[in-house]
Structures are given as C-alpha cells and as structure tokens.
Enzyme design. Structure first.
Site, PDB file in Angstrom:
ATOM      1  N   ASN A  62      67.899  27.568  60.899  1.00 25.82           N
ATOM      2  CA  ASN A  62      68.388  28.940  60.689  1.00 25.82           C
ATOM      3  C   ASN A  62      67.878  29.867  61.784  1.00 25.82           C
ATOM      4  OD1 ASN A  62      65.909  28.445  59.283  1.00 25.82           O
ATOM      5  ND2 ASN A  62      66.188  30.267  58.029  1.00 25.82           N
ATOM      6  N   GLU A  64      67.652  33.840  62.543  1.00 25.03           N
ATOM      7  CA  GLU A  64      67.784  35.157  61.903  1.00 25.03           C
ATOM      8  C   GLU A  64      67.903  36.272  62.935  1.00 25.03           C
ATOM      9  OE1 GLU A  64      64.641  35.425  58.960  1.00 25.03           O
ATOM     10  OE2 GLU A  64      65.673  33.933  57.704  1.00 25.03           O
ATOM     11  N   CYS A  73      72.798  30.237  59.000  1.00 26.28           N
ATOM     12  CA  CYS A  73      72.091  29.150  58.305  1.00 26.28           C
ATOM     13  C   CYS A  73      71.965  27.925  59.215  1.00 26.28           C
ATOM     14  CB  CYS A  73      72.858  28.726  57.064  1.00 26.28           C
ATOM     15  SG  CYS A  73      72.860  29.929  55.733  1.00 26.28           S
ATOM     16  N   GLU A  75      72.580  24.764  58.446  1.00 31.20           N
ATOM     17  CA  GLU A  75      73.682  23.800  58.300  1.00 31.20           C
ATOM     18  C   GLU A  75      74.857  24.183  59.191  1.00 31.20           C
ATOM     19  OE1 GLU A  75      71.972  25.379  55.987  1.00 31.20           O
ATOM     20  OE2 GLU A  75      71.888  24.285  54.094  1.00 31.20           O
ATOM     21  N   CYS A 112      73.791  26.680  50.769  1.00 28.55           N
ATOM     22  CA  CYS A 112      74.408  27.880  50.184  1.00 28.55           C
ATOM     23  C   CYS A 112      75.934  27.721  50.131  1.00 28.55           C
ATOM     24  CB  CYS A 112      74.017  29.122  50.973  1.00 28.55           C
ATOM     25  SG  CYS A 112      74.921  29.327  52.520  1.00 28.55           S
ATOM     26  N   CYS A 115      77.824  27.642  53.495  1.00 34.30           N
ATOM     27  CA  CYS A 115      77.653  26.362  54.202  1.00 34.30           C
ATOM     28  C   CYS A 115      78.466  25.266  53.521  1.00 34.30           C
ATOM     29  CB  CYS A 115      76.174  25.986  54.271  1.00 34.30           C
ATOM     30  SG  CYS A 115      75.258  27.036  55.427  1.00 34.30           S
TER      31      CYS A 115
HETATM   32  N1  THU Z   1      69.481  29.533  54.779  1.00 34.91           N
HETATM   33  C1  THU Z   1      69.906  28.386  55.406  1.00 34.91           C
HETATM   34  O1  THU Z   1      69.608  28.151  56.581  1.00 34.91           O
HETATM   35  N2  THU Z   1      70.680  27.536  54.704  1.00 34.91           N
HETATM   36  C2  THU Z   1      71.087  27.704  53.412  1.00 34.91           C
HETATM   37  O2  THU Z   1      71.868  26.921  52.897  1.00 34.91           O
HETATM   38  C3  THU Z   1      70.558  28.828  52.649  1.00 34.91           C
HETATM   39  C4  THU Z   1      69.810  29.856  53.404  1.00 34.91           C
HETATM   40  C5  THU Z   1      68.675  30.484  55.537  1.00 34.91           C
HETATM   41  C6  THU Z   1      69.371  31.785  55.823  1.00 34.91           C
HETATM   42  C7  THU Z   1      68.189  32.725  55.998  1.00 34.91           C
HETATM   43  O3  THU Z   1      67.764  32.635  57.350  1.00 34.91           O
HETATM   44  C8  THU Z   1      67.115  32.131  55.103  1.00 34.91           C
HETATM   45  O4  THU Z   1      67.504  30.805  54.831  1.00 34.91           O
HETATM   46  C9  THU Z   1      66.915  32.878  53.802  1.00 34.91           C
HETATM   47  O5  THU Z   1      68.102  33.027  53.110  1.00 34.91           O
END
Ligand code: THU
Length: 160
Positions: A62, A64, A73, A75, A112, A115
């Site tokens: 991920n 940010e 994310c 994935e 999530c 994804c």
């Molecule tokens: N996140 C992911 O990388 N994958 C997911 O399936 C759920 C959330 C990340 C997004 C954000 O950077 C952090 O986790 C918190 O939500």
C-alpha cells in the site's frame, strides 16, 4: 417471493508451514513487500505478491498519500503493475498479508471491496480463476480458489 441462499467455500490453514511450498514462497514475497509499504498515516502495512503463469512474482504494497484517497491498496498496486508489465500473462495466485502498528494482526485479513472488484476484473479478463491466500502478520491463512467466492452478485461487463 423466494429466498436465495448464497454459500461460499474457503480453506483455512493453521500456519505458513501447512501451505504448499510455492505458496509459502509467494507469501514470503508478500511479507517482504508488506514491510516496505508506505503507510505513514494508517500505520497499517499490506503486502501482496502475485504469481504469473510465466513463473514471475510481482509484488505490491500500500502506498499512502497526505491526500488520503490518492493512496492505493497493496493488491491493486500489484495487480495493475502485473497487468501493465505482462498484459498477456495469466495471474495464477495472489498472497496477501497485513500488519498493524496498533495491534497484533493474528487473524486473516481479507482484501477490501475495491480490491475484490479489481481482482474480479482480471479473472474475467483472463477467463481463469485466481487463487487468493490471505493472512494477518501471522497465524491462520485463508485460501479462496477464486475471487468469485469473496464477491457474490458481482458487477461485471455483461451488463454494459
Ligand atoms: N489496504 C490495503 O492495502 N489493502 C486492503 O485490502 C485494505 C486496506 C490499505 C489501504 C490503507 O493504506 C491502509 O491499508 C489502511 O486502510
């Protein structure tokens, strides 16, 4: 009116040593990716590793942003890169792991919704299912032999 019941089927492994060796290796790649995630805001690091049919492993973590919705994310970082670099190769498997600075993530953490929708698109594109393996930072691992198990009533291109 009739009631419709939707069922799904998953496998649960007690730990990484129970996984097939090539999936263990894939999860190790996801762990390395996770530890290099850029997650200064959530402190929640996620790593994904994709195995392609040419034996290449593509990783993502991920990423940010101070403008929160601009982040992505793990994935989707991985799968879009795989799609960009190897547009004609099929995705066989994806391993996902997540760790939090705020708590011990010892339960499997599923992808999530956004994804799931994205992974579903690639299953449709390649007309072949993708096996998913997800865990926290440690502990049990869940396997779903297709994204479709995780996203019933999927919105897809058949209605466009
Ligand atoms: N996140 C992911 O990388 N994958 C997911 O399936 C759920 C959330 C990340 C997004 C954000 O950077 C952090 O986790 C918190 O939500």
């Amino acid at each position: 009116m009739k009631e419709v019941k939707i069922e799904t089927k998953l496998k649960v492994y007690d730990g990484m040593s129970e996984l097939p060796i090539n999936v263990q290796e894939l999860m190790e790649s996801a762990i390395l990716a996770r530890d290099n995630a850029y997650a200064p805001y959530s402190k929640f690091k996620v790593g994904a590793a994709i195995l392609l049919d040419n034996n290449e492993i593509i990783i993502g973590s991920n990423q940010e942003n101070a403008s929160y919705p601009s982040g992505l994310c793990a994935e989707r970082t991985a799968i879009y890169y795989a799609g960009a670099k190897y547009p004609t190769n099929n995705i066989l498997k994806m391993a996902i792991t997540a760790s939090s600075q705020n708590q011990v993530t010892d339960k499997p953490i599923p992808p999530c919704g956004a994804c799931r929708q994205t992974i579903a698109e690639y299953e449709i594109k390649q007309n072949q299912s993708i096996s998913l393996y997800f865990m926290g930072a440690k502990g049990k691992i869940v396997e779903s032999d297709s994204l479709a198990n995780l996203l019933p009533l999927l919105f897809d291109n058949s209605v466009l």
